[in-house]
Every structure is written in structure tokens, then in C-alpha cells.
Write a protein that holds these residues in place. Structure first.
Motif, PDB file in Angstrom:
ATOM      1  N   GLU A  76      -3.208  11.392  -2.057  1.00  0.00           N
ATOM      2  CA  GLU A  76      -2.915   9.956  -2.109  1.00  0.00           C
ATOM      3  C   GLU A  76      -1.433   9.803  -2.445  1.00  0.00           C
ATOM      4  OE1 GLU A  76      -2.184   6.407  -4.524  1.00  0.00           O
ATOM      5  OE2 GLU A  76      -2.469   8.360  -5.402  1.00  0.00           O
ATOM      6  N   ARG A  99      -2.667   0.008   7.201  1.00  0.00           N
ATOM      7  CA  ARG A  99      -1.301   0.038   6.692  1.00  0.00           C
ATOM      8  C   ARG A  99      -0.368  -0.932   7.395  1.00  0.00           C
ATOM      9  NH1 ARG A  99       0.675   4.437   3.944  1.00  0.00           N
ATOM     10  NH2 ARG A  99       2.652   3.337   4.199  1.00  0.00           N
ATOM     11  N   GLU A 101      14.585  -0.661   8.911  1.00  0.00           N
ATOM     12  CA  GLU A 101      13.308  -0.056   9.344  1.00  0.00           C
ATOM     13  C   GLU A 101      13.363   0.183  10.854  1.00  0.00           C
ATOM     14  OE1 GLU A 101      10.208   1.143   8.201  1.00  0.00           O
ATOM     15  OE2 GLU A 101       9.947   1.424  10.370  1.00  0.00           O
ATOM     16  N   GLY A 123      -5.112   6.996   5.518  1.00  0.00           N
ATOM     17  CA  GLY A 123      -6.484   6.560   5.291  1.00  0.00           C
ATOM     18  C   GLY A 123      -6.541   5.104   4.833  1.00  0.00           C
ATOM     19  N   ASP A 149       7.342   9.502  -0.188  1.00  0.00           N
ATOM     20  CA  ASP A 149       7.171  10.744   0.566  1.00  0.00           C
ATOM     21  C   ASP A 149       8.504  11.465   0.783  1.00  0.00           C
ATOM     22  OD1 ASP A 149       4.464  10.456   0.750  1.00  0.00           O
ATOM     23  OD2 ASP A 149       4.376  10.319   2.935  1.00  0.00           O
TER      24      ASP A 149
HETATM   25  C1  LIG Z   1      -3.634  11.297   7.383  1.00  0.00           C
HETATM   26  C2  LIG Z   1      -3.097  10.690   6.109  1.00  0.00           C
HETATM   27  C3  LIG Z   1      -3.948   9.967   5.278  1.00  0.00           C
HETATM   28  C4  LIG Z   1      -3.462   9.401   4.095  1.00  0.00           C
HETATM   29  N1  LIG Z   1      -4.310   8.636   3.348  1.00  0.00           N
HETATM   30  C5  LIG Z   1      -3.841   8.052   2.226  1.00  0.00           C
HETATM   31  C6  LIG Z   1      -4.672   7.166   1.475  1.00  0.00           C
HETATM   32  O1  LIG Z   1      -5.817   6.891   1.845  1.00  0.00           O
HETATM   33  N2  LIG Z   1      -4.167   6.616   0.345  1.00  0.00           N
HETATM   34  C7  LIG Z   1      -2.900   6.876  -0.069  1.00  0.00           C
HETATM   35  O2  LIG Z   1      -2.490   6.365  -1.128  1.00  0.00           O
HETATM   36  N3  LIG Z   1      -2.073   7.676   0.645  1.00  0.00           N
HETATM   37  C8  LIG Z   1      -2.502   8.244   1.777  1.00  0.00           C
HETATM   38  N4  LIG Z   1      -1.658   9.014   2.532  1.00  0.00           N
HETATM   39  C9  LIG Z   1      -0.269   9.220   2.073  1.00  0.00           C
HETATM   40  C10 LIG Z   1       0.553   7.955   2.342  1.00  0.00           C
HETATM   41  O3  LIG Z   1       0.418   7.568   3.686  1.00  0.00           O
HETATM   42  C11 LIG Z   1       2.040   8.205   2.038  1.00  0.00           C
HETATM   43  O4  LIG Z   1       2.159   8.898   0.819  1.00  0.00           O
HETATM   44  C12 LIG Z   1       2.811   6.886   1.945  1.00  0.00           C
HETATM   45  O5  LIG Z   1       2.804   6.236   3.194  1.00  0.00           O
HETATM   46  C13 LIG Z   1       4.256   7.126   1.517  1.00  0.00           C
HETATM   47  O6  LIG Z   1       4.947   5.909   1.571  1.00  0.00           O
HETATM   48  P1  LIG Z   1       6.539   5.874   1.819  1.00  0.00           P
HETATM   49  O7  LIG Z   1       6.922   4.443   1.690  1.00  0.00           O
HETATM   50  O8  LIG Z   1       7.193   6.874   0.986  1.00  0.00           O
HETATM   51  O9  LIG Z   1       6.739   6.367   3.315  1.00  0.00           O
HETATM   52  P2  LIG Z   1       6.144   5.813   4.688  1.00  0.00           P
HETATM   53  O10 LIG Z   1       4.950   4.995   4.444  1.00  0.00           O
HETATM   54  O11 LIG Z   1       6.044   6.995   5.576  1.00  0.00           O
HETATM   55  O12 LIG Z   1       7.276   4.834   5.223  1.00  0.00           O
HETATM   56  C14 LIG Z   1       8.483   5.344   5.743  1.00  0.00           C
HETATM   57  C15 LIG Z   1       9.099   4.282   6.620  1.00  0.00           C
HETATM   58  O13 LIG Z   1      10.418   4.696   6.989  1.00  0.00           O
HETATM   59  C16 LIG Z   1      10.638   4.381   8.361  1.00  0.00           C
HETATM   60  N5  LIG Z   1      11.697   5.287   8.838  1.00  0.00           N
HETATM   61  C17 LIG Z   1      11.618   6.643   8.992  1.00  0.00           C
HETATM   62  N6  LIG Z   1      12.781   7.148   9.422  1.00  0.00           N
HETATM   63  C18 LIG Z   1      13.641   6.098   9.560  1.00  0.00           C
HETATM   64  C19 LIG Z   1      14.995   5.970   9.975  1.00  0.00           C
HETATM   65  N7  LIG Z   1      15.735   7.040  10.328  1.00  0.00           N
HETATM   66  N8  LIG Z   1      15.553   4.729   9.995  1.00  0.00           N
HETATM   67  C20 LIG Z   1      14.821   3.640   9.623  1.00  0.00           C
HETATM   68  N9  LIG Z   1      13.523   3.699   9.230  1.00  0.00           N
HETATM   69  C21 LIG Z   1      12.946   4.909   9.179  1.00  0.00           C
HETATM   70  C22 LIG Z   1       9.277   4.608   9.003  1.00  0.00           C
HETATM   71  O14 LIG Z   1       9.162   3.916  10.248  1.00  0.00           O
HETATM   72  C23 LIG Z   1       8.337   4.063   7.933  1.00  0.00           C
HETATM   73  O15 LIG Z   1       8.065   2.690   8.107  1.00  0.00           O
HETATM   74  C24 LIG Z   1      -2.109   9.570   3.721  1.00  0.00           C
HETATM   75  C25 LIG Z   1      -1.241  10.280   4.574  1.00  0.00           C
HETATM   76  C26 LIG Z   1      -1.724  10.828   5.762  1.00  0.00           C
HETATM   77  C27 LIG Z   1      -0.780  11.557   6.668  1.00  0.00           C
END
Ligand SMILES: Cc1cc2nc3c(=O)[nH]c(=O)nc-3n(C[C@H](O)[C@H](O)[C@H](O)COP(=O)(O)OP(=O)(O)OC[C@H]3O[C@@H](n4cnc5c(N)ncnc54)[C@H](O)[C@@H]3O)c2cc1C
Length: 380
Positions: A281, A98, A36, A47, A270
Motif C-alpha cells: 500500500e 484512482r 502533470e 488497487g 513512490d
Molecule cells: C498494481 C498496484 C496496486 C496497488 N494498490 C494499491 C492500493 O490498493 N492501495 C494503496 O494505497 N496503494 C496501492 N498501490 C501503490 C500506489 O498506487 C502508489 O504507492 C501511489 O500511487 C504513489 O503515489 P505517488 O503520488 O507517489 O505517485 P503516482 O500515483 O504514481 O503519481 C505520479 C504522477 O506523476 C506523473 N508523472 C510522471 N512522470 C512525469 C513527468 N516527467 N512529468 C510530469 N508528470 C509526471 C504521473 O502521470 C502521475 O500522475 C498499488 C500499486 C500498484 C502498481
């Protein structure tokens, strides 16, 4: 020379997708590392609204990090000015920040045996016949498999030669502190507003002592989100807050089609473009896809294909239906306004049932009587 540390699986990213994957793998006895770039707890633009379907996926209690439980969801539609609310005995949305939520998930994975390399960025990715080599900001790491959980801008996906995600929504999230009287007005419900932000919606999610207020649009370039946010605050009577922090980010709502994996690298959350196009979401899909990727690795045969098949029988059909619904909701404002005018309460209930996990988008459209009724005139 010191050999690069070697793992069964390297998970890139400690968001919900990465930690959920690491937890399953560690419990399955695999040697797993989460890499990370930030040092937890880190702020994440979000959100922080957790739906019941999200909580159902988690194998442990997260109440210690829930800031507020909302038993009511309010849906407002502007022009015409209409308001609806749906109330349940169980919380419709559980509100978290978060930083603490993600750290709880990462700690659960660590407690099950996963290692965490925090403050370590993955910079380069190289495939080998027997695994993958990751060049990181703190040295080389090798692993038999990599799970790319590095979010919407996934570096791992780019380095693996995968195309950019096709449909990402720009969104603005603001952490807003207001005085006690105004906070009181908004602290009871998760609020969603349609018809104000072009091709999108706006929301107010109450946290323990502040409000998370956001706007998003499904059409890039159709509006300036900072202006839309200012308009929304004024509309709510919240302009001139006591304190405010603004954060912008992208939400990917179009899955990578068939490109969820390349040999030995699986994309989740994502990074795979799996957020819900209706609500934006993404946490539930992040957790579920992380778990499915991990299970595919644990099963061990034709991992790439197994993961794709698991997505195809779970998330992808649901997202396909959601995409059609999102088009109606965001691209045809007149149709949406007419539907809300005639059947706003029914729509609010239907959406609430989906987010409560009581039904799915697919079931809702599979039962034509449910949505055909929406197009019929109300009896006087
Ligand atoms: C404005 C906004 C509001 C939202 N509200 C909601 C909500 O209310 N409810 C909901 O369910 N979803 C919501 N979402 C969507 C939600 O935030 C994402 O879908 C979710 O965080 C995806 O999780 P993830 O684990 O795939 O990625 P992320 O949560 O983005 O985690 C990715 C991780 O990878 C790390 N990383 C990135 N690149 C590297 C690298 N090269 N090397 C090492 N580490 C790295 C980052 O630091 C991060 O910790 C919202 C999104 C936005 C933008």
C-alpha cells in the motif's frame, strides 16, 4: 522574449503525493504549480484500496469518490487451505478508482490556489544557485524548490543524479467485469490470498460495478504474473469474465536511504520508494511524505535536512519493521504457512488493526507478548 513562469514551488506529478504537497503549500500562501504529464482524470494502475490510516491524513471528506466501503477483510491461505476474516464497525478498506480520487485531491489543491499545468511532461531538470529550472513539453518553468512526486520511475530523481530505486515489486492490476451472480459473491469484502502467487499475494477489491483483481510478487523473475493472474481467476471461479483490462506497474518498497532530497529538490511518495513492503500500500505514505516535504519548505530553514528528519521520526522506522515482517511473510513460505495454521485469526486481526491505524508495526513488535504468542502452540 517571454520570461519562464516562476513559482515558489513546482510539484512534478499530480498523484496523491504531489497534490497533498501542493495543498499544504497553497494553504501556506506559497505560489505553487503542479506539473502533470497526463490530463486528469487519468487511469492509474492501482488497487484503489484506501486504508483508515490514509483517510485520517486527508483534511477533507472523500466520500463522493468512494465506490464501495468494505467492513470485512478476508484473508485466505492456500496449502493449507485456511480462511479468516476480520470485521469492523468502520470500513476497513474504502475502494476508489484512482482517476476520480486523484482528481479530487488535485482539485482541492487548485481550490486553495495551486496552479495545474496538465498535459505537460517534465523533460529536464537543471539546478541553479537560486532555484531549479524545469524544461517541460510546453516550455520552461523555474521554481525555488521542486517536489518530485512523479512516481516509481521518477524522471526528476534520475535527472538530479540519484540512483535507481533498489527494490521495486512488479504487480498486475486488472479491472474485471463479471456477471451479477459472480459479482455478488465478491462484492462484500476486501480479499487477500497468500500461498498462491510465489513470494507475493493476490487480491480482489470490489468497486461499484466491477472487481479490481491483482497479483504481485516480491521477487522479480520468480514467476510470470500473467500466468499467476490466470491461475488466480480460475481459482476464484472467475475465468471467462465479461470484460477485462490489464495493467502492469512497479511498486517501490525500499526507501532511498539518505537520498530523499538534494539541494532544492525533495522526493516524495513512490519517487522516494515509500510503499509498505507488507501490504504494498503506498497512498498513505505518498500523502504523508508530500505533506512533510511541503511543511519543511514552509518552515524554510535547512529544508533538505528538515524533511529527512521528519521522515526519520515518522515513516522510516515503521517501514524498517515492515520490511522484516515482509521477509517472514514472503521469503519463508513454510514459516508463514505454520503461522497461519496456528494463529491465522490473530494475524488477520493484527494486520487489520495496523491498517485501521489502531496500532503500528512498531507497536506490534514492541510488545513481545503479541508476537511471541504467535510462535507458541495453541492450547487444545
Ligand atoms: C498494481 C498496484 C496496486 C496497488 N494498490 C494499491 C492500493 O490498493 N492501495 C494503496 O494505497 N496503494 C496501492 N498501490 C501503490 C500506489 O498506487 C502508489 O504507492 C501511489 O500511487 C504513489 O503515489 P505517488 O503520488 O507517489 O505517485 P503516482 O500515483 O504514481 O503519481 C505520479 C504522477 O506523476 C506523473 N508523472 C510522471 N512522470 C512525469 C513527468 N516527467 N512529468 C510530469 N508528470 C509526471 C504521473 O502521470 C502521475 O500522475 C498499488 C500499486 C500498484 C502498481
Amino acid at each position: 522574449m517571454i520570461a519562464a513562469p516562476h513559482f515558489d514551488v513546482a510539484v512534478v506529478g499530480a498523484g496523491p503525493a504531489g497534490s497533498a504537497a501542493a495543498l499544504v503549500l497553497a494553504r501556506g500562501g506559497r505560489r505553487v504549480v503542479i506539473i502533470e504529464k497526463a490530463v486528469p482524470p487519468r487511469y492509474k494502475t492501482c488497487g484503489g484500496g484506501l486504508l483508515v490510516r490514509t483517510l485520517l491524513l486527508l483534511p477533507f471528506d472523500i466520500r463522493s469518490v468512494v465506490e464501495r466501503e468494505c467492513f470485512t477483510a478476508e484473508l485466505h491461505h492456500h496449502a493449507p487451505g485456511l480462511s479468516f476474516s476480520a470485521r469492523r464497525e468502520r470500513p476497513v478498506v474504502s475502494m476508489v478508482m484512482r482517476d476520480r480520487f486523484d482528481q479530487l485531491l488535485t482539485t482541492a489543491a487548485q481550490n486553495s490556489g495551486a496552479e495545474l499545468f496538465a498535459g505537460t511532461s517534465v523533460l529536464e531538470v537543471a539546478s541553479r544557485s537560486d532555484g531549479v529550472e524545469l524544461k517541460t513539453s510546453t516550455g520552461l518553468v523555474t521554481a525555488r524548490f521542486v517536489i518530485a512526486a512523479d512516481g516509481a520511475g521518477s524522471l526528476v530523481a534520475r535527472r538530479a543524479g540519484l540512483p535507481e530505486l533498489r527494490h521495486v515489486l512488479p504487480a498486475l492490476e486488472c479491472e474485471v467485469t463479471v456477471d451479477a451472480a459472480r459479482f455478488e459473491k465478491f462484492r462484500h469484502a476486501a480479499r487477500f490470498d497468500f500461498g498462491l502467487t510465489p513470494h507475493g499475494y493476490a487480491w480482489v477489491f470490489p468497486k461499484r460495478e466491477h472487481l479490481s483483481i491483482g497479483v504481485l510478487t516480491t521477487r522479480r523473475g520468480s514467476c510470470n504474473l500473467n500466468d499467476e493472474y490466470a491461475r488466480y481467476l480460475a481459482h476464484l471461479g472467475l475465468d471467462g469474465p465479461v470484460k477485462e483490462e490489464r495493467h502492469g506497474h512497479m511498486i517501490p518498497v525500499r526507501p532511498r536511504e539518505k537520498m530523499f532530497a538534494v539541494p532544492r529538490i525533495l522526493l516524495v511518495g513512490d519517487a522516494a520508494g515509500l510503499a509498505d513492503p507488507v501490504t504494498a500500500e503506498g497512498i498513505s505514505a505518498a500523502i504523508l511524505s508530500g505533506q512533510l516535504a511541503a511543511q519543511s519548505i514552509l518552515e524554510g530553514t535547512d529544508v533538505q535536512r528538515a524533511y529527512r528528519e521528519k521522515l526519520q521520526t515518522t515513516l522510516l522506522p515503521e517501514l524498517r519493521v515492515a520490511r522484516v515482517l515482509a521477509r517472514v511473510l514472503y521469503d519463508f513460505p513454510r514459516v508463514r504457512a505454520a503461522l497461519f495454521a496456528r494463529h491465522g485469526q490473530r494475524l488477520s486481526e493484527l494486520l487489520t488493526r495496523v491498517v485501521m491505524g489502531e496500532t503500528s508495526y512498531r507497536d506490534a513488535v514492541r510488545r513481545p507478548e503479541d508476537y511471541l504468542k504467535l510462535f507458541r502452540k495453541r492450547r487444545p
